[in-house]
Design a protein around this motif. Structure first.
Motif, PDB file in Angstrom:
ATOM      1  N   ASN A   1      49.338  -4.898  43.644  1.00  0.00           N
ATOM      2  CA  ASN A   1      48.727  -3.346  42.998  1.00  0.00           C
ATOM      3  C   ASN A   1      47.701  -3.361  42.625  1.00  0.00           C
TER       4      ASN A   1
ATOM      5  N   ASN B   1      55.423 -12.029  39.400  1.00  0.00           N
ATOM      6  CA  ASN B   1      55.281 -10.298  38.959  1.00  0.00           C
ATOM      7  C   ASN B   1      53.332  -9.965  38.177  1.00  0.00           C
ATOM      8  N   SER B   2      53.252 -11.430  37.708  1.00  0.00           N
ATOM      9  CA  SER B   2      51.326 -10.959  37.137  1.00  0.00           C
ATOM     10  C   SER B   2      50.575 -11.026  38.222  1.00  0.00           C
TER      11      SER B   2
ATOM     12  N   ASN C   1      45.568  -4.594  39.983  1.00  0.00           N
ATOM     13  CA  ASN C   1      45.487  -3.783  37.952  1.00  0.00           C
ATOM     14  C   ASN C   1      45.457  -4.769  37.561  1.00  0.00           C
TER      15      ASN C   1
ATOM     16  N   ASP D   1      50.736  -7.625  40.400  1.00  0.00           N
ATOM     17  CA  ASP D   1      50.778  -6.432  40.286  1.00  0.00           C
ATOM     18  C   ASP D   1      49.063  -6.595  39.733  1.00  0.00           C
ATOM     19  N   GLN D   2      48.833  -7.960  39.351  1.00  0.00           N
ATOM     20  CA  GLN D   2      47.148  -7.813  39.726  1.00  0.00           C
ATOM     21  C   GLN D   2      46.245  -8.057  41.090  1.00  0.00           C
TER      22      GLN D   2
END
Length: 427
Positions: free
Chosen positions: A168, A160-161, A170, A164-165
Motif C-alpha cells: 500500500n 499487516n505492517s 505507507n 501496508d508499508q
C-alpha cells in the motif's frame, strides 16, 4: 541425464550471444521468459549503493532488460515484530544526483520519496514489465520471526505492517501512499525455522508457525490485490540442506501457499571448512570426500523437494554471483578436495573480482562446475562463470523448474556476463 545435460549445456554455452548481440534486443529476452512462465530474479542489496552499485547499473549492464524480477534485500523486522526499514537513509531518504539516477534527473528536497525506493520506481517506469519484490528478513534480520510467528495475533500484526508499508506504500514518516505501486509482492526470508541461523531464537513450533505465517501472507496479499487490481507475488527463500534445515518445513503446504519457492542452492561448502570443495555444484561427484550428510548438489536438492510435495514449477534455484576461497591449499589435483589452512582473505568476494584474480580456471564435467587455483598464493576459488550459469539454466529448462534467482546483482561484471548467460539459457 548427466551426459545429456552436460552435452546440451556445452553446446548452448558456446552458442550464447555476444554482449553486442544481446544488447541489440535485450527487452525481448525478459518478455520471452515471462511468456514461457519462467522467472529470472536478481537480488539488489540495500547496501550496494555505498560501494557505488546503484539501480542505474542495472540499466547499463543489461540486467533490467533481461530479468523478470528484482528482489530488494532487505526489509528488517522490529523488536515489536513488525516490518521496518533497516536503513531508512538508503531505502527512501538518500537523494540521488542526476548522474546516479535511473532517469538522469537529480532528486529534489521537495519530492515525496527518495533513496533506493524512488530509484526502483524510476526503473519500473522504464521497464514496466519488471516486477519489484521486497525481500524480508535475511541472515541478519531473522531474529524476530520465531516470536512473532508463534501466535495468530503476532502473525497478523506482522503481515499487516508489511502489506501496508510495501504494497500500500505507507512508509512511516512519509506521506500516505508515497511508495505505492513500487512493489509487486513480498519474499519471506526466514533463516531458519527451527534452526538457529545467525544465532536466532528457534524451536520445534517454528515448523507449523512458518506455514501459518505464509498462509496469513497469502490471504492478506490476495485481499490487497483485489483492492488494488493486482496479483501480488508471494515467495519464500528456503534451505537446500535436505539433511537438516529443509526437513523443518511443511513443503506441500508452503508450495500451495506461495507462487514458488526460492531454494538457496548456494554455500554448499566454503572457507569455513578445512577442505576445498564446490559451493554450488549442479551434479554430485561420487569421488566427493565429504561425509555422507555433507554431500550436496543442486539435482539432489531438487529431487528432495519434488519427493516432498513441491511441484517442479514451484522451484526456483539460487545461483551465486560470488566466490568462496580457501588459503594454504596444496597443488595436488589443482587444489580440488584438498586440505586448507582456512578461508582466504578474498572469501565471499564478487564474481567479477574472483574472475580477475590470478590463477588457472579448471572445469569439472562430473559436477558441471568450475574452480580456480593459484599455485603462487595457494588459493582455491569456487564460483559460477557464464558457462556453468548457462548449464544451470538448461537444467532448469530440462527439469521443468520455475527459474532462477541470483545473489547478488552487484557481483556481476560491468557488462552483465552472468545475467546474460542465465537469461539466454532459460529461453
Amino acid at each position: 541425464m548427466r551426459t545429456l545435460l552436460v552435452a546440451a549445456a556445452t553446446v548452448a554455452a558456446a552458442a550464447l550471444p555476444s554482449a553486442a548481440q544481446a544488447s541489440s534486443a535485450p527487452a525481448a529476452t525478459a518478455h520471452a521468459l515471462a511468456a514461457n512462465g519462467k522467472v529470472a530474479i536478481g537480488y539488489f542489496t540495500q547496501w550496494s549503493i555505498y560501494s557505488g552499485f546503484m539501480e542505474k547499473n542495472l540499466v547499463s549492464d543489461g540486467a533490467a532488460s533481461r530479468l523478470t524480477e528484482i528482489n530488494y534485500a532487505f526489509s528488517s523486522v522490529s523488536a515489536a515484530g513488525l516490518c521496518t526499514s533497516g536503513d531508512s537513509w538508503a531505502d527512501y531518504q538518500r537523494p540521488f544526483s542526476a548522474s546516479e539516477a535511473v532517469n538522469g534527473v537529480a532528486d529534489t528536497s521537495t519530492q515525496a520519496l527518495a533513496g533506493n525506493f524512488n530509484q526502483l520506481k524510476e526503473l519500473k517506469a522504464e521497464y514496466p514489465n519488471l516486477k519489484i519484490v521486497m525481500s524480508i528478513g535475511g541472515w541478519s534480520w531473522s531474529n524476530q520471526f520465531s516470536a512473532l510467528a508463534s501466535t495468530a495475533a503476532g502473525r497478523q500484526a506482522f503481515v499487516n505492517s508489511c502489506v501496508d508499508q510495501y504494497l500500500n506504500g505507507n512508509i512511516p514518516g512519509l506521506a500516505p501512499g508515497a511508495a505505492k505501486g513500487i512493489f509487486d509482492g513480498l519474499d519471506i526470508d526466514w533463516e531458519y525455522p527451527n534452526e538457529p541461523g545467525n544465532g536466532n531464537p528457534y524451536g520445534p513450533q517454528d515448523t507449523a508457525d512458518f506455514t501459518a505465517l505464509m498462509q496469513t501472507f497469502r490471504t492478506a496479499e490476495d485481499q490487497a490485490g483485489q483492492a488494488n487490481g493486482e496479483h501480488y507475488v508471494l515467495t519464500a527463500d528456503v534451505s537446500p540442506n535436505q539433511y537438516t534445515t529443509a526437513q523443518q518445513l511443511q513443503l506441500p503446504q508452503l508450495a500451495k501457499t506461495t507462487d514458488w519457492l526460492n531454494v538457496m542452492t548456494v554455500d554448499f561448502h566454503g572457507g569455513w571448512e578445512d577442505q576445498t570443495d564446490f559451493s554450488s555444484n549442479l551434479l554430485p561427484d561420487p569421488k566427493d570426500p565429504q561425509a555422507s550428510n555433507d554431500k550436496f548438489s543442486i539435482v539432489q536438492t531438487v529431487a528432495y523437494y519434488e519427493s516432498h510435495g513441491v511441484p517442479a514449477n514451484k522451484i526456483a534455484l539460487e545461483i551465486p554471483y560470488y566466490a568462496h576461497a580457501w588459503a594454504g591449499v596444496g597443488s595436488t589435483d589443482n587444489g580440488l578436495y584438498q586440505p586448507a589452512t582456512g578461508a582466504a582473505s578474498s572469501d565471499s568476494e564478487s564474481y567479477s573480482l574472483a574472475a580477475a584474480a590470478p590463477g588457472t580456471v579448471h572445469y569439472d564435467p562430473v559436477t558441471a562446475s568450475v574452480w580456480k587455483y593459484d599455485a603462487a598464493s595457494q588459493t582455491f576459488y569456487t564460483y559460477d562463470d557464464p558457462q556453468t550459469v548457462a548449464e544451470k539454466g538448461l537444467y532448469i529448462d530440462l527439469a521443468g523448474l520455475r527459474g532462477a534467482s541470483v545473489w547478488s546483482l552487484d557481483g556481476d561484471t560491468s557488462t552483465g556476463a552472468l545475467t546474460q548467460a542465465l537469461a539466454a539459457s532459460l529461453l
